[in-house]
Structures are given as C-alpha cells and as structure tokens.
Design an enzyme around this catalytic site. Structure first.
Site, short mmCIF file in Angstrom:
data_model
loop_
_atom_site.label_atom_id
_atom_site.label_comp_id
_atom_site.label_asym_id
_atom_site.label_seq_id
_atom_site.Cartn_x
_atom_site.Cartn_y
_atom_site.Cartn_z
CG ASN A 159 -48.35 12.17 59.86
OD1 ASN A 159 -48.03 11.51 60.84
ND2 ASN A 159 -49.61 12.40 59.52
CG ASP A 160 -41.94 11.20 62.60
OD1 ASP A 160 -41.20 10.84 61.69
OD2 ASP A 160 -41.67 12.14 63.36
CB CYS A 161 -48.16 8.94 63.28
SG CYS A 161 -47.24 9.22 64.80
CG ASN A 177 -46.08 4.85 60.43
OD1 ASN A 177 -46.77 4.80 61.43
ND2 ASN A 177 -45.12 5.75 60.27
CD GLN A 193 -41.59 6.08 62.76
OE1 GLN A 193 -40.47 5.84 63.19
NE2 GLN A 193 -42.22 7.22 63.00
#
Lengths: 820, 820
Positions: free
Chosen positions: B485-487, B489, B502
C-alpha cells in the site's frame, strides 16, 4: 490582413475579427494573482506560481487551438441557438464581436440575435481574484429571454501533476456549492489551506461542477450538453474533472441592460480555521471579499484604480514623435510588455507553459532595462540583491533561481559566462534610474549561504575578476556552457537524442581542456560595456585600486577584440574548442553573427579606427532582411555538435538563422553609437509590432507586443513570429528607442540628452519622470541632423553640457533642446 | 446498460455503441512497437519507450475525451456529408458501428449512406509498424463516389518535452512526402537516426502534413477544413504541428469493395546512411518494409501469424467450467491482460500517460504470477535477474528500474520493505513454472555494480536477512517508506502541498527513531509465505544451515503475528510511529484493512487456531460490498499525516476505502486456504469484469479487463472503476482463479491438483501446458464438496497424492480427478 486596430486614446488594442492567426493574449494582474486571457476568452489564472498554484486548467498546444478558458454561453429561448459572446468555443457567427485588450484588463463583447453580452475582466489591486463584469443588453425590438451559462474548468493546483499523474488526480476532485458560489476544494481536505471559488452576483437557476455532466460524454467545449438542453444538472463533482458553471435565467425588454458580476478567485484560511463544521469549508473570510466585489459599484471603483495605476506607471515616460507607431509602442504597449516580462519572467505565456519555474539571471537583468523606471525602486533593488545572493564566491552565478525560495537552481547550475556581467549591468541600470548608490553597500550572500556574505560592490569586483580569470587562448572571455545565445554550445558534444546541449552544472567539460578554449566575442563586448559601468562606480566610491584594475581590464579586452576578433569586414562571433573562428568569412556557413556586433557596438569598440562602422555595414548587408536582423548567415544546413543546439534547428528559425528580435535592439543602439539615426530607425521599425500589424497574416503574433523570434529568409515561413510577450526584446527595444534613438538616458548624475534620430525629423517631445522630478523635454532639429545637441535650456536657463540636473524637488521642469 | 458483448469463438469483445462511458481500449504489439487504441480509434503508438520514442501525439484527459488517434474521414460526394467510420472524432450518426477488440488487433467498422469502411489495426510480429487494413464497400444500390482522408498527428518523439517545451518544439517539425508515403523527420536532421512514416497503398489525390492546414484555424478534429472542402492542401509542415493525411478518391459500384492498406511505423538508418542526398532521407531500407506490408496478401499473412501466436500463448491454459464468465476471462482476457501488464509495466494506458518510465520492483514480480506460464522462460528469467541486480548488498532494493538502461532509479531509491520479499516470490514462481533451478546459480550484481556480484540464491538469503534485521518493537517487519500500500505512509510527516508522502531515498527518517518503529502485518504475512518458498529452495540445494535459519524465522514471524497482530476479531494492519495499532477496533476510523488479511491468509497464518477463519469472517462482514472488497473501513474523514497519502483521498476512493481490486484476489486465495469455495467464488465474481458488463454505466471501464480500483460505498460514485488494464489485479486474479479455485498449481516437483470450488459445481475441465507436457484434466465433483481430492488418475493409472509428474515428454496426458 488586419484583425483589429490600436485605440490610442483608451490605450487599448481592439480586435474585431475573432479568428486571429494565433490567440492574441493579454495579462490580468500585477502582484500575486495573475491571469492570461486570449481575445476569445481562452487562458487561465494562478496565484503567485503558475505551476504550483494554478486555479484553472489550460491545455497547451491543443486542438482546437486555445481551448479552455473563461467561457460564457447563451442559450436563446427564441432561436434555440447556443452561442458564446467570445466566439470561442462555440464559434457561432456573431452579429458583433469585439475584444479590447487594455492595460491589465480585457473587454470581450459579442452580440447575436439582439442579445449583446459584454464582459470586462480584470484583477483588482491587492486582491487575489479576477472579476468579470458582464453587461447583457437587449439590442432588439422584442422581449428576449434566454439562459446565460458561465464555465471554467478547475485545475488541481500543481499544473504538471494535474496533467500527468491521472491515477491520483482523477480521484481528488471536491467541490462545495453555496448559493451562487462554487468552491473548488480539491486537496483542501489535506495539506492545502487554500481553495478556489467561482461566484456569481445573481441568483442562479442551477449549477454544474462536474465537467462531464456539464459537457456530456465525448463532447467538446463547443457543444456542452447542459447548454444545449438549456438547463443545469446541478452536478456535484466527485473526482474526475471539477468545473464551475452557473446558469442564470434572463428576460430583457428592448433596450434593457442587466449587469452582473462573476468572481474567480483564490482564498485561504488559517490552518486551525479551515472548517466551520466537519468537512464544511469555513467561508467567513472569503465572504467579505465576495460581498465586496460582487457589488458592481465596488468593482467599478476597483477597475478605475487599475486604470489609474497603469496610467501612473506608464505615465513616467511619454513621447510625441513624428512616428505614430513609435509613440503607440513606447507610451503604452512596450512599457506594458516590459512590466509583464518583469512580472512573469519566462513563465506564463501562450508558448511558455508555466511549469518551468526559474527566474533567469540574464533575463532578470535584461528586463530591468525596460522596467526599472516603472517598478517601485524597492522591487528592482530586491531582485538585484536576490541575484547577487546566487553568485558563488568565485564569481560564477547560478543561471536561474526559484521565485518562491529565492535559491539558486542547482539542477541547472552555473557556467553561463555572461551571467556575472549582467549583475553589474543590472546594478548600473538601477543606480542610474534611482540615484540610490546605497545599494552597493548592501550585504549579499554567496550561494545563498547566510554565513558567507559581502557587499554588492564586492560582488561586482568578483564578477569582473571572474571573467578576467576565465579567458581563453586569445585573452577573450571563455564562453562556458553558453553566453546570451543559449544555443551556441561550444563545449558539449551532444550526440544522443534528448541529451542536454549545454552540459550540466557538474559536467567535467567545464573544467577540462575543452572548456578552457572556446571564447565569446559577445561576452568580450559586454565586458567592455559592463566594466565601464563598474569603473564609474569605483570612481564614485573613490576606490582607486579597483578603478585602475577595471580600466586596465577594459583596455586589455578592447585590444584583444581588435587584435583577435576582427575578421576583415566584421567581427567574429566566437572561437570554438579547436580555437577556430565561428562567424568568419573562413566558415562555409555561419559566416557572420548579430550578437557579437550588438555588444561590441553597444560598447563602441572599434569606433575610433572605423572597424565598428564597417562591421555594422556588413551586418546591414548580410543580416538585415525586411522582417528584421537575422541572427546569423548563412544558416547551418547540418547539425554540428561542435556548435550545439543552434544547428539542431531547421534553417531560418530560432538561433539557426531566425530573426531573434533582441539583437535588433542591440544593433539599433550600435547604429546610434556611430550616429546613424536613419539606420537605427530602420532597424527599430523592422520588428516594431505596430508596424507589422498590416501583415498580421504573415506575422501571426499580436501586433502590440514583441515576439522572441521571427522566421528568417531561409524558412518557408519567413516573417512569421513565435513566442510573443515574454522576451528580452521588450526591454532591449525600449532601451534602444528611449535612451538611444530619443536619447533620454539616465546617467549616474542626471538625465543625459543625446538623441540619434532620422534626419527627417523636425523634433519630438518627451515627458519623463526621473527620480523626484518631471522633465517636459522639447527637442527641435532645425538643421536635420541625426545626432548632436547644440543647446539645452532648463526652465529657461542654458545648461552647460547635456545632463539635466537631478533636481530632487518634485517639480516640473521645462527643457528645450536644439539639435545641430 | 451494455455497450457490447463477448464473442467467445473469435476471442473478441464486440462494441456496438460507440459512446462507451470511457474509451474502451486495446493494445497493439507485443515486442518493441506498441500502440494503444480505443473503440473509436483514439490513442497513439510508440517504439520501445512510450516517453522517449512516441510516434503519434495523444493529449491525456482532454476535452473532448479521447481526442486524437488513428482517424479516417469520409467526404461523401452525394450527401456532401463528412463522417468518420470510428464515430469519433466527427460523431456523425452511423448506420452501422462496430468495434472488435481482439488479441493484438482491433477492427473498427462504420457505415453511413451505403458506404461501409472497416479497418483492422495490428502490429506484425518482428516489425516496428502498425498496419491498417481498410476495406471499403458500397452496400447500397447506386454508384458511390467519395473521398477518404486518413489522419494522424505526429509527436516530437519525447512526449513530455513535446507537450511542454513549446518554445523549442514548435520550431522543429519537418516532413518529406514521397508518393503516398509521408515521412515525419523531426530531429532527424540532428541527433536522431530514426523517423516515422505514414504510408498508403493507394495512389493519393493529395496529402497534408501540417495540422493547421488540415484542420483549419481554431478547428477541432471533428471538423477538418480539408475534409469539409473535400480536397487536400498538399501542405508541407514547417515547424508547428506535423501530421500525416492522405486523400484517396474512390468510386464504387453497388456491392463493390476496395481494399487498401495504411502503414504507420518507425524506421532507422545507420548513422552514416541517413541521407541519400543533402537533406534527403535515405529511403532504401524502409522501402523494403513498405513494399511488403502495403501488399494485402502479405499483411493478411502477418495478421494470421499474430492470431496464431496469441492462440499459442493463451492456449497453454484453457478451462471449461460451469461459470461461463470465468471461462471467458481465464481463457482469453485475463491472460491477455497479464501479458499486457507484463509488457507495459505501469507505463501506457488510458490513465498512465507513458511518461513515468520505471518498472516497479513489486509490480514486475506480481505480474509474473499471471504471465510466467505464457512468456518465453528467458524473458521471465532475465527480468528476475535484472531485479536482483538492483538489490543492495544489505538487502534493500531500488523500488524501480528503467527499461532502457536497467539501472535502479536513484531518484526514487530504496526503502519499500516488501520489495526484497518479492524477489523470492518472483524466483519461486519462475522455478515452479519452468523447473529451471539453475537460475539460483546465476550471478547477479548488487546495485548494478559489475564488481560486486553474488548468485541469485545468495540474493535471496540476503533478502530474508534484511527483513529479519529490520524489525520493530513487536518483532514484526518494519514498513519503511511503504509496503504494497504505497499510500499508507507511516514515517513521513507531509504537511506542505506537493511534498512527497513516502519520503525519499535519502530521507533521514529511514534511519531515525520514526523509521525504526512502524511495522507492517502485510509484510509479516508475506514473509511467512515467501520465506516458506525460500526454505523449499534451501532444501533443494541441501543448504541445511539456511533452511534452518529460514524455518526459525518463519516460526518467529508466525508467533509475532499471532501474539501482536491479533486484534480480537481480526488482524491489525500495522503499528504506527508511536507503536499504536492501525486497523484495530481501537481506532475510530480505519478499524480493519484488507491487505494484512490477504497476506496472512495467503500464508495460512492462524489457520490452526481458528483465528484466520474468524478474521476472514470479519473481512466479509465489514469490508465486502456488492462491488468487491473495500480496502479499509471506516474510511478516513480527515487527513492524518501520521498515516500519509491514504488519508489524503476523499472517502471511498483509492486507498481510503476504495475497492482496490488486487486484495480481492488475495482474499479469494485466503478463502480457498480455509476451504470455503463458495465464498472464494463470490469474491472472484464481485470484481470479475465480464460479470460487471451488465452494469457498464456504473462500472464505466472495459468489461473485459480488470481495473485497479472501484469506488467504495463511501463514494458518491460507488461501483465506478478507474485505472483499467495496468494493474496487479490481472495477475492476482489469475493466480486466485487458476491455482486456488481451480487448483491447478505449479509446484517445484510437478503440477499440484487442489481445487476449492463452489459446492454446486459438478466439475470442470482444464487444458494445461506445463513445462514440456500437456495435461488434459477432467475434475468431477460427485459429492459436491468445495475442497478435497479423492483420487487422481493419469493416463489411466492411479496417482499417489495430487502432484502430477513432470513428464518432460512433450506428450498429452489425460488426468481424471475425483473430488470428495
């Protein structure tokens, strides 16, 4: 053909044919909130930074050309037709169309089937919004009823991200509608505390905030579904593409006019006052502004202020000459363009997409030539000190800095070797205009380091020394990554598509053998001029040591130019990495260049021994065309990586044999320096926008502002201009015409009168505010000379010499000048 | 409503209503030359790199939607009307419209007033061009005469530069016209040795190469002046916007058909053979290609080859089940999407603008799950080794690498802590499919340093150790800058608009206290699975030491998940920088997340003690909607910079409560792991594109491919998909349905049969090529169970266990499976 004409009284350009060859644009705003608007309503607006805080969306180089902007649509109950008063985007034939671009405002009027809609767009001083004052009149003999739709498309603030990061941005759109106000709240929920709004003064019949709902699937701006249906859908954007549209039902009796205001603006809230309830925008502050300017009385007052301010600004320099186009340009449009160029740097135009954000070192200083007499002195002063602060200790300077943080742009780096000299020229320009010597004593950082500072004067010494220490085999200045001609690249070998032509900040070539050979005659000429200015400052400071240093340096440079720079009939342009001449009769192509002559001529090098005049004759013979002075001839037919980007262009455009307009200004000055007023005027006229109005189908760009480039004779499009508005040409031309042709020249001690005019002129008048006094100058030329002043009287008293005293008395002074 | 339907026989999706809710696109090409084409002809093509070598221009997110592409126009002599067989851009009503998207080709047919135009677009194997085979038929009873116009707009190669650097690019355009071939030569004069061409097989009546000449000033693509006038202007582009357009005069008797070919392609010449005469393109080489494919016989042969190749590729896995939509997806479209995703990475779709160029570490490995059985093994092998080479010595990996130079992307850097585990999973996937253990012994660099290498096996050991050495207070893996889940953070505090969420490669937080606290349960689950795979490799290599190391690590991780990750009714998602739970009943929002359950479920952690089943029940109860599984609930109503980008989205979209489709695949697998075949199928169906075809007005994206995201219940657009085609969902869904529902699972030693199907199913058939043999598998389910295999016979012989042997004999084998 012509598409319009100048209205000198109102200081407006009036366009009466909407399909101009290219969008003819204007700017709104002068402080923080800016807009660009075309003659048919295209364009966008932004707050401070066109990339980071763009309010409305604009797709550059689109099909149709100039799509997107501030649109109004009419859906006529009687005819059932849909049309737009700005012609675009619907392009329905109008009974009346008129666009008036004024200073800081634009009025667009369209009429069809007895409905006339006229909208005045402007940005009030000290406000972050634009106002649309719309007057709607029934010009017919029957009652008219219809619906008016407004439309703007919002941008997700960061313009490049908005256009490219769709997997994120298409999810973010949020709006709130409150009465007649549409709030664009994208990213307000998170890290932004600012938002945009689009408000109407009227009670609305409906609204739309989702583009697809408004336009309809696969529809263009020319055919919005909602307008065709005559009814808003009250759509609430949820992601995708938020827009703002009001619909207003209107019924008008014959002759009746209804006035309404729209406002498109930016507002912010303190971090802890963003919301009035969970998820609800706090509108307390913005409502004050809305209330004020949705009221027509208040907006009219604000408009009058804008007009007054521009009158004051341009009113500092007004002329009356035998050449009306010159008056038109100097009194209004050239000054206006100079201020715009100063404000926008090279950020936002129809060609500059607003996403490259740096302020160029050279550009900023060039622009001062045209703006220093108009801008409040503090602004010029601040900018010069900002430029000083991005100089390194060794004298090199960053090539750009960012408007928001004032830091030198490390990605672009240093090594454009004309840059340090521009700091001297910028400072000189400022002191001469203002008389404010104190700027020299201001502390300025090196490389934005607060712990490493020196006075501006010391920065200038370092600039001089930097050039002297960076000279090549002929004792001429090394060119580095490039001089003013960013595309004459003598140190890089760029072979791969997409690679830089100029090398980068860290490129080894800057330090290696290649970088220590190529020399620039343009910088050499510039050095003579700039260091001459420095000498004058050293004298003022009684700094004998550096005065002597500078005098010796200038002498040495002049000698090197004469010795190594002379090619027989003209001056060479540069020496390449092999030490060979560029711009010489020895070369099969690129035999002669404009730039070196511009700067050697401005510095008057070779004047005594006749070289300069001979060289200028060669320029005229070999570079002057009916559309201006070509940058070099013959154009390069092949790419030559020893010469760089210049040769990457097809012959006849840009640096490869295009008519770069800025050097025409320099050569106009050079001609004045050798006393040839008629030739100077011929050059001036050749690129003068107003002069080119009659060939608008060839020139294509706006006839009221300079363009960067006009295609040269080698191009199939000879005479076609590109990249209008944001060009150093504005300042160079203003410098040439005001200080050299008309010869009203700010000097350190006062205002020098030294015209160089066409012999045919009987005289001219100048109204000039200078420092704290106003000079009403009347020049007569009974003997029909180009140059030479026989007598000057000021307030009835004869003056010794030609320098009007710096009265500092706030009064008007009558100056009578007799040439001869 | 539906806009089309599947044609299972032809493996095509047939669109019969042109104004699809969004452009429904297809891809052309599989090797170096690629195109994207929408159902109405929109899109563009490129050579290898969509940013650096784009042949034709496409303006993303434009108005009208999907403007620009491969256009044909008809100007009918009889009716005087202008129309386009693809509907766009003219949008004239058609008597017949049909678009057939097939595997690697698209056929668009339009008919109006008895003229039918049908064009088949495809890219031949091993060629760098696309072919348009156009058949024009008079379907009426009278003679028809008309003019056909072709049109493409060329791109100045570097797509971002082309769209933004207008002050340069608008000067560069150059073309050459030779007979029926238009050559686009922009920048060919300088550093490019490649060019584009647009050719017609017919004698042409005229041509245009300058967009404005073709379209007319201020005109859109829907109203080209030249078409309206019925006559080409034979314009030769000089700067501005080069295009290619042919006009062909056609007269047809009733029933007569005329066939012609167009070719749009890329070609290059050796550096020293660029020109045949000064400034004249050397056409010697390209003429060979032109001659070949302008001939219809040859192009038809090339087309048959394309069809055959795709049949072979997708033919490696074919199924027949009681659920037709599953068959449709698995046999054709899901496999096709997996190959496309593998080829395109995340570069070029209707949402990905082709200018972000990296291949994602995680993405590339994910994609292997869906493509490894289709792609030639060398390609997967090479990619895995490229991925290994961007790992650092300490085990961290770059998050992306560039396709052209294979170098790790330093700007994006390392620190996405799931990445090293993907290398293990990718390697396992490859070995299981191919049986090629030798890949483990291949040398691979660290950080692209040829002097620092190790075997791939050693890289994997380092990956395991890296995670073990980067654990937080609960002995769970540190999340780093983000996991899948790149989002989400957890280490950055992003406050300024436009700042990264990030952190960057060099961000101090990676090393400081904050970075050493946040932990990810998703990575923990992934670790258990991946390190389980690693153990199997260690066993194979008889590396007892590392087998033991891995076994202990897995045990430790499982224990930590159970001890610290259990929240009572489900597993938490992560621990934040304060060591507090994310995804827990303790949180007011974001109480439960899908991702941790997907990976813990795939790894079967907590299966023995019933935790897993309970947690999956909670997922179903709290996250499952009629449009799929929501990523988390309740959605965040406010931005929380301790949680990052996830909370920047409005509730219901993207990572903030959107239905991210990939986790639906993971949870389908998890359900299979606990034996619940009906639930698994319910999940599978919920996002199955074909299943959603009937709600196309809600779903909006293509009904034949997966989208990244569907808006969740918190959004006003619940059920609307975004970002179709380039998503890990393709591979995750294929993995789920092929290996877990149907249970045809490549294992190290052979093909495991372990289905988990709906109880109602009577059975299903699978045709599977695996390594060097073909398995015809017939599964029957007489007892209506979901899971459990009672017997397996292979070629008539009963098998002990469920792993089909690796025959390596190139033969067909009949497999009978009885569930129960």
């Amino acid at each position: 053909m012509k598409y319009g004409q100048f209205d000198a009284t109102k200081k407006e350009y009036v366009i009466q044919t909407p399909n101009t060859p290219l969008p003819w644009i204007n700017y709104l705003g002068t402080q923080e909130f800016f807009g660009m608007i075309s003659n048919s309503g295209g364009g966008y607006c932004f707050m401070i930074d066109a990339r980071k805080q763009r309010l409305t969306r604009y797709r550059y180089n689109n099909v149709p050309m100039d799509s997107g902007g501030r649109y109004l649509y009419i859906k006529d109950d009687q005819t059932g037709k849909m049309w737009a008063p700005g012609w675009m985007p619907v392009k329905a034939d109008l009974d009346v169309y008129e666009c008036r671009h004024g200073l800081g405002y634009t009025v667009i009027t369209g009429e069809k089937d007895a409905i006339r809609v006229s909208t005045r767009y402007f940005v009030p001083f000290n406000e972050s919004c634009e106002i649309w004052e719309t007057d709607i009149t029934n010009t017919g003999k029957r009652k008219k009823s219809f619906t008016l739709f407004s439309f703007v498309e919002f941008c997700g603030w960061e313009a490049l991200n908005d256009a490219t990061n769709l997997q994120r941005t298409l999810n973010l759109g949020e709006v709130e509608v409150d009465g007649s106000v549409i709030y664009h709240l994208t990213e307000y929920r998170e890290r932004r505390n600012h938002f945009a709004y689009f408000a109407a003064s009227e009670k609305i019949a409906g609204y739309d905030t989702d583009s697809e709902s408004f336009l309809g699937r696969y529809n263009g701006f020319h055919e919005p579904r909602v307008v065709a249906e005559g009814k808003s859908r009250n759509s609430v954007a949820c992601g995708w593409n938020p827009c703002g549209s009001h619909s207003i039902r209107i019924t008008l009796k014959p002759g009746e006019t209804r006035k309404m205001n729209f406002m498109l603006g930016y507002a912010q809230n303190p971090e802890n006052e963003k919301f009035s309830a969970p998820g609800v925008l706090n509108k307390k502050r913005v409502r004050v502004t809305l209330k004020k300017y949705l009221n027509r009385k208040n907006s009219e007052k604000a408009f009058e202020n804008v007009v007054k301010q521009w009158e004051e600004l341009t009113g500092r320099f007004q002329v009356e000459t035998p050449y009306k186009n010159l008056d038109m340009m100097v009194n209004t449009w050239n000054q206006y363009q100079c201020v715009t160029t100063y404000n926008m740097a090279r950020s936002t135009s129809y060609y500059e997409t607003g996403i490259g954000r740096g302020i160029g070192y050279r550009d900023a200083c060039q622009d001062l030539y045209g703006a220093v007499h108009i801008m409040p002195p503090e602004r010029s002063r601040t900018r010069i000190l900002e430029l000083a602060a991005i100089q390194w200790r060794n004298g090199a300077t960053y090539h750009q800095y960012q408007q928001l943080d004032k830091k030198g742009n490390a990605t672009i780096g240093v090594g454009f070797n004309d840059d340090p000299l521009w700091l001297i020229l910028g400072t000189a320009t400022y002191i001469k205009e203002t008389g404010d010597w104190s700027i020299l004593e201001e502390q300025a950082q090196f490389d934005n380091n607060p712990k490493d500072t020196a006075t501006l004067y010391e920065h200038l010494i370092i600039s001089v020394k930097h050039i002297m220490e960076h000279r090549g085999p002929h004792k001429l200045p090394l060119v580095g990554r490039a001089d003013w001609n960013d595309c004459l690249n003598l140190i890089m070998t760029s072979i791969k598509p997409g690679d830089t032509f100029q090398g980068d900040a860290t490129h080894a070539s800057l330090k290696d053998k290649i970088g220590s050979v190529p020399e620039s005659l343009m910088i050499a000429g510039q050095f003579v001029w700039a260091v001459g200015e420095f000498m004058r400052m050293a004298q003022h400071k009684k700094d004998r040591k550096n005065e002597k240093m500078a005098a010796a340096a200038v002498k040495e440079m002049q000698a090197a130019i004469i010795k190594h720079g002379w090619d027989g009939e003209w001056f060479v342009r540069a020496f390449d990495r092999f030490g060979k001449k560029v711009g010489s009769r020895e070369n099969p192509e690129g035999k002669i260049f404009a730039e070196s002559h511009g700067w050697i001529g401005m510095a008057s090098v070779g004047k005594e021994n006749g070289m300069l005049e001979k060289a200028l004759d060669s320029v005229k013979e070999r570079l002057f065309s009916r559309h201006g002075i070509v940058l070099q001839q013959p154009a390069y037919t092949k790419y030559n990586f020893y010469l760089g980007e210049m040769t990457s262009y097809p012959p006849g455009v840009k640096e490869n044999g295009g008519i770069f307009c800025q050097p025409t200004g320099w050569l106009t000055i050079s001609e004045c320096n050798v006393g040839r007023g008629d030739q100077a005027m011929e050059y001036y006229k050749s690129i003068c926008p107003a002069e080119r109005e009659s060939i608008s189908d060839v020139h294509r760009c706006e006839p009221y502002v300079y363009a960067q480039m006009i295609a040269g004779p080698d191009s199939a499009r000879f005479g076609e201009a590109k990249n209008s508005w944001l060009t150093g040409t504005a300042a160079s031309s203003f410098l040439a015409v005001s200080q050299y042709i008309l010869g009203i020249k700010p000097e350190y001690d006062g205002l020098l009168i030294d015209p160089c005019i066409p012999k045919g002129w009987k005289g001219f008048r100048v109204h000039r505010k200078f420092r704290n006094a106003t000079y009403e100058i009347n020049v007569v030329n009974p003997s029909h000379v180009s140059k030479g002043v026989k007598s000057v009287t000021v307030d009835g008293k004869t003056l010794a010499g030609c320098i009007l005293p710096d009265f500092k008395d706030g009064k008007h002074h009558k100056v009578e000048v007799v040439m001869g």
